[in-house]
Design a protein around this motif. Structure first.
Motif, short mmCIF file in Angstrom:
data_model
loop_
_atom_site.label_atom_id
_atom_site.label_comp_id
_atom_site.label_asym_id
_atom_site.label_seq_id
_atom_site.Cartn_x
_atom_site.Cartn_y
_atom_site.Cartn_z
N UNK A 176 10.90 29.38 -15.15
CA UNK A 176 9.97 28.75 -14.21
C UNK A 176 8.69 29.57 -14.09
N UNK A 177 8.83 30.88 -14.01
CA UNK A 177 7.65 31.74 -13.91
C UNK A 177 6.80 31.67 -15.18
N UNK A 178 7.46 31.66 -16.32
CA UNK A 178 6.74 31.62 -17.60
C UNK A 178 6.03 30.28 -17.77
N UNK A 179 6.72 29.19 -17.50
CA UNK A 179 6.13 27.86 -17.66
C UNK A 179 4.98 27.65 -16.68
N UNK A 180 5.19 28.02 -15.41
CA UNK A 180 4.12 27.88 -14.42
C UNK A 180 2.90 28.70 -14.78
N UNK A 181 3.13 29.93 -15.23
CA UNK A 181 2.01 30.78 -15.63
C UNK A 181 1.29 30.25 -16.85
N UNK A 182 2.04 29.76 -17.82
CA UNK A 182 1.42 29.21 -19.03
C UNK A 182 0.61 27.95 -18.71
N UNK A 183 1.13 27.12 -17.83
CA UNK A 183 0.39 25.91 -17.43
C UNK A 183 -0.88 26.28 -16.66
N UNK A 184 -0.79 27.33 -15.85
CA UNK A 184 -1.98 27.78 -15.12
C UNK A 184 -3.05 28.27 -16.10
N UNK A 185 -2.63 29.04 -17.09
CA UNK A 185 -3.57 29.54 -18.09
C UNK A 185 -4.14 28.41 -18.94
N UNK A 186 -3.39 27.32 -19.08
CA UNK A 186 -3.87 26.16 -19.84
C UNK A 186 -4.83 25.29 -19.03
N UNK A 187 -5.08 25.67 -17.77
CA UNK A 187 -6.03 24.93 -16.96
C UNK A 187 -5.42 23.91 -16.02
N UNK A 188 -4.10 23.92 -15.88
CA UNK A 188 -3.44 22.95 -15.01
C UNK A 188 -3.11 23.51 -13.63
N UNK A 189 -3.55 24.73 -13.37
CA UNK A 189 -3.32 25.35 -12.07
C UNK A 189 -4.58 25.31 -11.22
N UNK A 190 -4.49 25.94 -10.07
CA UNK A 190 -5.62 26.00 -9.16
C UNK A 190 -6.67 26.96 -9.72
N UNK A 191 -7.94 26.55 -9.76
CA UNK A 191 -8.97 27.47 -10.27
C UNK A 191 -9.12 28.67 -9.33
N UNK A 192 -9.49 29.80 -9.91
CA UNK A 192 -9.71 30.99 -9.11
C UNK A 192 -10.98 30.84 -8.29
#
Length: 77
Positions: free
Chosen positions: A48-64
């Motif tokens: 879960x941590x790896x997938x969530x982090x990878x999706x964030x890096x792919x631009x699917x997370x909240x922008x900084x």
């Protein structure tokens, strides 16, 4: 005040859903006394941590915050 979009991203939802399944699997197998099943649930938590982090890096997370300021200043110009 906290940002109102906290956690409302595909990366956050995916990570939480996988983590929830991992907790359920680990809890069920802990009650049944299966060590292998328990660690399979723990592996899902790590996933879960790896997938969530990878999706964030792919631009699917909240922008900084810095990215938000940059986008705002560009759109105002």
């Amino acid at each position: 005040m906290a940002d109102m979009s906290h956690g409302h991203t595909p990366a956050a939802w995916t990570g939480v859903i996988i983590a929830f399944i991992g907790f359920c699997v680990a809890g069920a197998f802990m009650v049944m006394g299966s060590v292998v099943g328990f660690w399979a649930g723990m592996a899902l938590l790590a996933l879960a941590a790896v997938v969530g982090g990878a999706m964030h890096l792919a631009g699917l997370g909240k922008p900084r915050r810095a990215e938000l300021k940059l986008n705002t200043s560009v759109s105002e110009a």
